[in-house]
Design a protein around this motif. Structure first.
Motif, PDB file in Angstrom:
ATOM      1  N   LYS A  11       0.815  -1.269   0.080  1.00 31.71           N
ATOM      2  CA  LYS A  11       0.027  -0.130   0.007  1.00 31.71           C
ATOM      3  C   LYS A  11       0.936   1.189  -0.060  1.00 31.71           C
ATOM      4  O   LYS A  11       1.889   1.487   0.828  1.00 31.71           O
ATOM      5  N   ILE A  12       0.591   2.260  -0.859  1.00 26.53           N
ATOM      6  CA  ILE A  12       1.276   3.544  -0.892  1.00 26.53           C
ATOM      7  C   ILE A  12       0.373   4.618  -0.560  1.00 26.53           C
ATOM      8  O   ILE A  12      -0.740   4.513  -0.892  1.00 26.53           O
ATOM      9  N   ALA A  13       0.902   5.516   0.125  1.00 21.85           N
ATOM     10  CA  ALA A  13       0.088   6.800   0.222  1.00 21.85           C
ATOM     11  C   ALA A  13       0.779   8.089  -0.037  1.00 21.85           C
ATOM     12  O   ALA A  13       2.098   8.012   0.168  1.00 21.85           O
ATOM     13  N   PHE A  14       0.402   9.124  -0.715  1.00 24.32           N
ATOM     14  CA  PHE A  14       0.997  10.383  -0.941  1.00 24.32           C
ATOM     15  C   PHE A  14       0.059  11.373  -1.044  1.00 24.32           C
ATOM     16  O   PHE A  14      -1.322  11.218  -1.013  1.00 24.32           O
ATOM     17  N   VAL A  15       0.572  12.624  -0.476  1.00 27.92           N
ATOM     18  CA  VAL A  15      -0.341  13.903  -0.634  1.00 27.92           C
ATOM     19  C   VAL A  15      -0.200  14.827  -1.870  1.00 27.92           C
ATOM     20  O   VAL A  15       0.950  15.007  -1.902  1.00 27.92           O
ATOM     21  N   GLU A  16      -0.949  15.104  -2.590  1.00 29.59           N
ATOM     22  CA  GLU A  16      -0.846  16.123  -3.651  1.00 29.59           C
ATOM     23  C   GLU A  16      -1.676  17.208  -3.436  1.00 29.59           C
ATOM     24  O   GLU A  16      -2.924  16.900  -3.229  1.00 29.59           O
ATOM     25  N   THR A  17      -1.342  18.483  -4.084  1.00 33.25           N
ATOM     26  CA  THR A  17      -2.031  19.675  -4.292  1.00 33.25           C
ATOM     27  C   THR A  17      -1.919  20.062  -5.669  1.00 33.25           C
ATOM     28  O   THR A  17      -0.973  20.177  -6.158  1.00 33.25           O
ATOM     29  N   MET A  18      -3.122  20.220  -6.272  1.00 35.00           N
ATOM     30  CA  MET A  18      -3.120  20.922  -7.769  1.00 35.00           C
ATOM     31  C   MET A  18      -3.995  22.092  -7.626  1.00 35.00           C
ATOM     32  O   MET A  18      -4.940  22.415  -6.782  1.00 35.00           O
ATOM     33  N   ARG A  19      -3.700  23.211  -8.249  1.00 33.00           N
ATOM     34  CA  ARG A  19      -4.339  24.349  -8.209  1.00 33.00           C
ATOM     35  C   ARG A  19      -4.362  24.898  -9.739  1.00 33.00           C
ATOM     36  O   ARG A  19      -3.703  24.568 -10.454  1.00 33.00           O
ATOM     37  N   GLY A  20      -5.449  25.681  -9.889  1.00 31.04           N
ATOM     38  CA  GLY A  20      -5.693  26.253 -11.285  1.00 31.04           C
ATOM     39  C   GLY A  20      -6.720  27.089 -11.519  1.00 31.04           C
ATOM     40  O   GLY A  20      -7.362  27.490 -10.441  1.00 31.04           O
ATOM     41  N   PHE A  21      -7.325  26.964 -12.801  1.00 30.61           N
ATOM     42  CA  PHE A  21      -8.694  27.763 -13.007  1.00 30.61           C
ATOM     43  C   PHE A  21      -9.281  26.977 -13.813  1.00 30.61           C
ATOM     44  O   PHE A  21      -9.022  26.413 -14.594  1.00 30.61           O
ATOM     45  N   VAL A  22     -10.702  27.285 -13.714  1.00 23.67           N
ATOM     46  CA  VAL A  22     -11.713  26.747 -14.719  1.00 23.67           C
ATOM     47  C   VAL A  22     -12.405  27.750 -15.299  1.00 23.67           C
ATOM     48  O   VAL A  22     -12.643  29.038 -14.296  1.00 23.67           O
ATOM     49  N   THR A  23     -13.120  27.865 -16.592  1.00 24.30           N
ATOM     50  CA  THR A  23     -13.743  29.107 -17.221  1.00 24.30           C
ATOM     51  C   THR A  23     -15.135  28.318 -17.441  1.00 24.30           C
ATOM     52  O   THR A  23     -15.456  27.266 -18.026  1.00 24.30           O
ATOM     53  N   PRO A  24     -16.332  28.878 -16.712  1.00 24.70           N
ATOM     54  CA  PRO A  24     -17.512  28.434 -17.006  1.00 24.70           C
ATOM     55  C   PRO A  24     -18.003  28.664 -18.224  1.00 24.70           C
ATOM     56  O   PRO A  24     -17.650  29.591 -18.921  1.00 24.70           O
ATOM     57  N   LYS A  25     -19.135  28.309 -18.670  1.00 24.22           N
ATOM     58  CA  LYS A  25     -19.795  28.701 -19.813  1.00 24.22           C
ATOM     59  C   LYS A  25     -19.815  29.944 -20.107  1.00 24.22           C
ATOM     60  O   LYS A  25     -19.713  30.683 -21.151  1.00 24.22           O
ATOM     61  N   SER A  26     -20.154  30.694 -19.009  1.00 20.03           N
ATOM     62  CA  SER A  26     -20.433  31.991 -19.129  1.00 20.03           C
ATOM     63  C   SER A  26     -19.671  32.588 -17.783  1.00 20.03           C
ATOM     64  O   SER A  26     -19.730  32.082 -16.890  1.00 20.03           O
ATOM     65  N   GLY A  27     -18.933  33.807 -18.071  1.00 21.55           N
ATOM     66  CA  GLY A  27     -18.377  34.272 -16.949  1.00 21.55           C
ATOM     67  C   GLY A  27     -16.950  34.167 -16.813  1.00 21.55           C
ATOM     68  O   GLY A  27     -16.302  33.460 -17.601  1.00 21.55           O
ATOM     69  N   PRO A  28     -16.210  34.962 -15.847  1.00 20.19           N
ATOM     70  CA  PRO A  28     -14.812  34.873 -15.998  1.00 20.19           C
ATOM     71  C   PRO A  28     -14.340  33.591 -15.368  1.00 20.19           C
ATOM     72  O   PRO A  28     -14.895  32.843 -14.597  1.00 20.19           O
ATOM     73  N   SER A  29     -12.964  33.180 -15.472  1.00 20.06           N
ATOM     74  CA  SER A  29     -12.166  32.087 -14.818  1.00 20.06           C
ATOM     75  C   SER A  29     -12.318  32.080 -13.297  1.00 20.06           C
ATOM     76  O   SER A  29     -12.207  33.654 -12.758  1.00 20.06           O
ATOM     77  N   VAL A  30     -12.498  31.057 -12.855  1.00 22.85           N
ATOM     78  CA  VAL A  30     -12.403  31.002 -11.204  1.00 22.85           C
ATOM     79  C   VAL A  30     -11.557  29.807 -10.721  1.00 22.85           C
ATOM     80  O   VAL A  30     -11.091  29.004 -11.442  1.00 22.85           O
ATOM     81  N   PRO A  31     -10.809  30.224  -9.680  1.00 26.36           N
ATOM     82  CA  PRO A  31      -9.749  29.414  -9.179  1.00 26.36           C
ATOM     83  C   PRO A  31     -10.408  28.092  -8.564  1.00 26.36           C
ATOM     84  O   PRO A  31     -11.577  28.060  -8.112  1.00 26.36           O
ATOM     85  N   VAL A  32      -9.752  27.055  -8.753  1.00 24.51           N
ATOM     86  CA  VAL A  32     -10.139  25.822  -8.259  1.00 24.51           C
ATOM     87  C   VAL A  32      -8.817  25.163  -7.806  1.00 24.51           C
ATOM     88  O   VAL A  32      -7.542  25.391  -8.268  1.00 24.51           O
ATOM     89  N   ASP A  33      -8.998  24.435  -6.741  1.00 22.53           N
ATOM     90  CA  ASP A  33      -7.723  23.663  -6.026  1.00 22.53           C
ATOM     91  C   ASP A  33      -8.116  22.523  -5.173  1.00 22.53           C
ATOM     92  O   ASP A  33      -9.400  22.256  -4.755  1.00 22.53           O
ATOM     93  N   PHE A  34      -7.319  21.351  -5.244  1.00 26.38           N
ATOM     94  CA  PHE A  34      -7.623  20.143  -4.463  1.00 26.38           C
ATOM     95  C   PHE A  34      -6.317  19.691  -3.716  1.00 26.38           C
ATOM     96  O   PHE A  34      -5.250  19.933  -4.523  1.00 26.38           O
ATOM     97  N   ASN A  35      -6.595  19.389  -2.274  1.00 26.39           N
ATOM     98  CA  ASN A  35      -5.477  18.893  -1.583  1.00 26.39           C
ATOM     99  C   ASN A  35      -5.883  17.632  -1.106  1.00 26.39           C
ATOM    100  O   ASN A  35      -6.770  17.363  -0.407  1.00 26.39           O
ATOM    101  N   VAL A  36      -5.121  16.445  -1.624  1.00 19.01           N
ATOM    102  CA  VAL A  36      -5.725  15.048  -1.460  1.00 19.01           C
ATOM    103  C   VAL A  36      -4.572  13.994  -1.065  1.00 19.01           C
ATOM    104  O   VAL A  36      -3.557  14.174  -1.583  1.00 19.01           O
ATOM    105  N   ARG A  37      -5.276  13.086  -0.214  1.00 21.35           N
ATOM    106  CA  ARG A  37      -3.913  12.089  -0.059  1.00 21.35           C
ATOM    107  C   ARG A  37      -4.639  10.973  -1.080  1.00 21.35           C
ATOM    108  O   ARG A  37      -5.956  10.415  -1.120  1.00 21.35           O
TER     109      ARG A  37
END
Lengths: 159, 331
Positions: free
Chosen positions: A2-28
């Protein structure tokens, strides 16, 4: 094994209308048998959810070379959303292909809400590598504490 | 190893090429009213040192400032660590301290008679934005700052030509900075969030080394309850982002403690332009508001996120080398 590690990814997504918004997840990610990991952690996704716990899967395959993320979470009003995408490691562009994750945000019916890109910050590489060690690292302890605090807040707001 | 002096210990010992200041700030708990007091030393490279006493009243209801400065020879002032007397003003900078004085200028005469007590909360412990002793004691950066009392409660009166204002349990702070010159360029902000038992203080600055102006570096310390979150690695330029405009400052930082974003905005708020002379006779301009809006968001690495806001309780200052035509009057 069994392996375990922690990773964080950050970025932006753009909805069908409107400006880009930040998203991120911090997961094991834990598991690893057959290239399959389960994910648990905390996610932020712009206007859809401020901060909430998440679960999901990470599937690694060699042929084709792919690291497929599927992070699932609920909004305050109970909607189930998914952040999903795949890194495609390539020897032609090893750093970019391992750190950039094209991502889509969709709801439980599969309707696309937004799309964009998330990145792994290479300045966090030492902490990321340390999180692979068998001995629980600071990243694991911090994620556990954070997830408990966020879950407790969710319970309080629901109850 | 030489022990670090007390936070309010005087760093001026008669050497040429020195600036030093002690300042106080208090904000009305609910109304857009604020007071700023400051006592400074300017020791030029050539010539005798002077002492200055500053007074600014910020009135966000009338959108006005009442700003005055009085200058005297250093020899006629008294700076003895916690006890300071300059041109009719007297500060006793202790946990239970006082500030009394009269200032007279073109706008008339102002009198203040204030006392304060250190807040009981852990957020009120002395604070430094420089995490390492070498930064606090060494030659780089040339300008140092600390905050001996980040959270105080003020009481007393302020008399202005427009009337007398009673000060009752106003939140505020006391700071101290010194160095061989003023920082080349900075945005500095401090805000108390009494409802959240939180505070934040930070800066984004460009310093000049050997005649070259270095890229902007930022630092931020956040306290909430018994926790302190440090975002003060300073040279970690990869994990910090700052936007500085004429009235607004936004800084986002990451550290092992998590992530933080602080936005301060003094647009359409009273602001004073102060002339800060350097020991080499170059002048810097400080654009000073004590009624800025602040929004702080912190995502601790090991806890739930929190956001604090203050509609007009933030101290926000910009130091630049260029004057601003919006401010024809430089105090």
């Amino acid at each position: 094994m069994k392996i375990a590690f922690v990773e964080t990814m950050r970025g932006f997504v753009t909805p069908k209308s409107g400006p880009s918004v930040p998203v991120d997840f911090n997961v094991r990610a834990s598991g690893g048998q057959g290239g399959h990991f389960t994910l648990t952690g905390v996610v932020h996704a712009g206007p859809w959810v401020d901060e909430t716990t998440c679960e999901g899967t990470l599937d690694l395959s060699v042929l084709p070379a792919r690291m497929k993320y599927d992070v699932q979470f609920k909004t305050a009003d109970g909607r189930k959303l998914r952040l999903h995408g795949a890194k495609r490691p390539s020897p032609l562009s090893p750093v970019k292909s391992m750190t950039v994750l094209p991502i889509e945000l969709s709801d439980e019916r599969g309707e696309l809400l937004a799309q964009g890109e998330m990145r792994f910050d290479l300045t966090e590489l030492p902490g990321f590598l340390a999180s692979w060690l068998p001995r629980p690292s600071r990243a694991h302890r911090q994620l556990d504490a954070r997830r408990i605090a966020v879950a407790r807040l969710q319970l309080n707001s629901e109850g | 190893m030489k022990p670090e002096p007390n936070d309010n210990a005087l760093r001026f010992h008669g050497q040429p090429g020195h600036v030093e200041s002690y300042f106080l700030r208090a904000n009305h708990p609910t109304r857009p009213l604020a007071l700023w007091l400051k006592a400074t030393i300017l020791a030029p490279l050539h010539g005798p040192a002077v002492a200055e006493s500053w007074f600014i009243w910020f009135d966000g209801e009338k959108n006005t400032t009442f700003a005055q400065k009085q200058t005297t020879p250093y020899s006629s002032a008294s700076f003895a660590d916690e006890s300071i007397q300059v041109a009719g003003t007297h500060f006793e900078l202790r946990a239970s301290g006082t500030a009394k004085g009269t200032t007279t200028g073109a706008q008339g005469t102002a009198r203040f008679d204030l006392s304060w007590k250190k807040d009981e909360s852990p957020i009120a412990q002395p604070l430094s934005l420089f995490p390492l002793r070498i930064l606090r004691m060494g030659p780089f950066p040339k300008s140092k700052l600390n905050t001996p009392f980040p959270s105080l409660r003020f009481s007393g009166t302020v008399e202005l030509p427009s009337g007398t204002q009673t000060v009752s349990d106003w939140p505020g702070m006391q700071g101290h900075n010194w160095g061989k010159e003023h920082t080349f360029e900075y945005a500095w902000g401090q805000c108390l969030f009494p409802a959240d038992d939180a505070m934040a203080e930070g800066f984004s600055a460009r310093v000049r080394v050997a005649g070259r102006v270095l890229p902007r570096l930022s630092g931020l310390v956040v306290r909430k309850g018994g926790r302190t979150y440090h975002f003060d690695t300073l040279v970690d330029a990869w994990r910090q982002r700052a936007e500085v405009s004429s009235d607004r400052w936004l800084v986002s930082l990451r550290s092992n403690d998590g992530e933080a974003t602080l936005e301060m905005d003094a647009s359409k708020r009273p602001m004073a332009c102060l002339g800060y002379d350097n020991p080499d006779n170059e002048r810097s301009f400080c654009f000073n508001s004590k009624l800025a809006r602040a929004t702080l968001t912190v995502r601790p690495a090991d806890g739930a996120s929190f956001t604090c806001t203050s509609e007009h309780g933030a101290a926000l200052e910009f130091l630049r080398r260029e004057a601003d035509p919006r401010f024809p009057h430089v105090v």
